[in-house]
Design a protein around this motif. Sequence first.
Motif, PDB file in Angstrom:
ATOM      1  N   SER A   1      23.818  22.485   3.852  1.00 34.40           N
ATOM      2  CA  SER A   1      24.562  21.822   4.932  1.00 34.40           C
ATOM      3  C   SER A   1      24.949  20.397   4.546  1.00 34.40           C
ATOM      4  O   SER A   1      25.828  19.804   5.156  1.00 34.40           O
ATOM      5  CB  SER A   1      23.721  21.801   6.214  1.00 34.40           C
ATOM      6  OG  SER A   1      22.592  20.957   6.039  1.00 34.40           O
TER       7      SER A   1
ATOM      8  N   ILE B   1      19.905  21.689   5.801  1.00 28.69           N
ATOM      9  CA  ILE B   1      19.556  23.093   5.998  1.00 28.69           C
ATOM     10  C   ILE B   1      20.178  23.904   4.875  1.00 28.69           C
ATOM     11  O   ILE B   1      21.359  23.739   4.565  1.00 28.69           O
ATOM     12  CB  ILE B   1      20.095  23.612   7.358  1.00 28.69           C
ATOM     13  CG1 ILE B   1      19.450  22.857   8.523  1.00 28.69           C
ATOM     14  CG2 ILE B   1      19.881  25.123   7.491  1.00 28.69           C
ATOM     15  CD1 ILE B   1      17.996  23.164   8.764  1.00 28.69           C
TER      16      ILE B   1
ATOM     17  N   HIS C   1      21.320  27.467   4.084  1.00 23.94           N
ATOM     18  CA  HIS C   1      21.617  28.713   4.784  1.00 23.94           C
ATOM     19  C   HIS C   1      21.681  29.855   3.760  1.00 23.94           C
ATOM     20  O   HIS C   1      22.470  29.815   2.833  1.00 23.94           O
ATOM     21  CB  HIS C   1      22.951  28.584   5.525  1.00 23.94           C
ATOM     22  CG  HIS C   1      23.289  29.764   6.373  1.00 23.94           C
ATOM     23  ND1 HIS C   1      22.573  30.088   7.502  1.00 23.94           N
ATOM     24  CD2 HIS C   1      24.248  30.705   6.245  1.00 23.94           C
ATOM     25  CE1 HIS C   1      23.089  31.187   8.044  1.00 23.94           C
ATOM     26  NE2 HIS C   1      24.102  31.589   7.287  1.00 23.94           N
TER      27      HIS C   1
ATOM     28  N   ASP D   1      17.337  30.482   7.389  1.00 25.54           N
ATOM     29  CA  ASP D   1      17.573  29.070   7.097  1.00 25.54           C
ATOM     30  C   ASP D   1      16.308  28.411   6.571  1.00 25.54           C
ATOM     31  O   ASP D   1      15.202  28.727   7.003  1.00 25.54           O
ATOM     32  CB  ASP D   1      18.035  28.335   8.363  1.00 25.54           C
ATOM     33  CG  ASP D   1      19.470  28.701   8.741  1.00 25.54           C
ATOM     34  OD1 ASP D   1      20.178  29.240   7.861  1.00 25.54           O
ATOM     35  OD2 ASP D   1      19.858  28.456   9.884  1.00 25.54           O
TER      36      ASP D   1
END
Length: 411
Positions: free
Chosen positions: A152, A174, A176, A188
Amino acid sequence: MPSSNQKERTLKEKMQRSLPLIIMLLALILVIGVTVVTCVKAIGGTSNKTTTPQQPIEVHPVTETAIIQTTATTTETTKSTTTRATTVAKPKATFALLAETTTTISLPPRTVSSMELSFYQAVMNVGDAPIFPVVFMIPDDALDIRIKMESSDEAVAVITDDNKISPVGEGNCIIHVSAVANPYATADIAIRVEGKTDSVTTPEMSTPSQTTYTTAVELPEDPEEEEPKIEREDIVVINGITYVKGIMLVNKTYPLPETYNPAGMTPETEQAFKELQQAAKDEAGLNLFSHSDFRSYHTQAVVYEGYCARDGQEEADRYSARAGYSEHQTGMVIDVNDPSYSFNGSPEGEWLAENSWRFGFIVRFPEGKEEYTGYEYEAWHIRYVGKDWAKEIYDSGLCLEEFLNVKSQYP
Ligand SMILES: [Zn+2]
């Protein structure tokens, strides 16, 4: 001859007689007109288009997903029709392709439905060696277990080419993780990256995508980097690839470099397999197909880690190769039809054992040779070595390790 008065009268009489007919005709035209307008309205004619939005915007992603899944099913269905009936009949996949708003999609058999990770959060320091979670796919016999990872915030952590998480700057982000086969199967990982520690010296980072650890960082032991000991003249190592008698050798002693990537079956292997398939059909009425062939270093890493998570490393090493040690990375290997122990002893397996040499293949892990090959009997795993070598190896009754007099043991 009638007078002009008579003519007028006759005309009036005629008009009076035709009047009801004219009125009836007009009424009929009116009725037809009303009916037509009503019908057009009822079927949603052009005049309604702008005022009645019938499809929600989300229909696009839904349709796309459905198409992806359909493609997957087609492949799966083709396979299941040609696979021997060793397993229970697979349920037919169905799709809600035409439904306007529903997102209900039945996944093809053995598609990843969800995943578990070995960790869901990690605290790292800038300059640490990259880390990666062990990804365990559900169901555990899912066919396509490739994953995709996204960060992210690439100023905090980036994903390396081999799908590892590399910390590059202080902060939180994060990661993913999603399954390539099913983008709805996701997980996540929360990553916190803290500043540099004393034990780590990090060079200035020019780009966030650089791997930034240095020799001061203690790296986990990496057996792939150990060059095999070469004491024989007939063993040649070129660019990290070992050849014995000119045969590319990959086993638990002789790995391939991470960068070796033919990106598919080699043309010779592909051609030879086509000939083998045709012969199996013509001579024995057998339907042979590739269940899986080329696997990259990274794909193998994911496969192997999944097995380790499920069965433990010791057990996984008996049937699955560590990344770099898999012959599938050569592009010269095919797992035929059904890579499971139920294939051993099947007519297809017997045919391969007796005939694959004619097309340049050897059954790589024959029965009773585990102490040499390092793997249990796999009737489905064939390796292309060329027709001359294949005949010689077949005639010798030896497995490749015995034939070449080499070991297959992890360092
Ligand atoms: Zn295999």
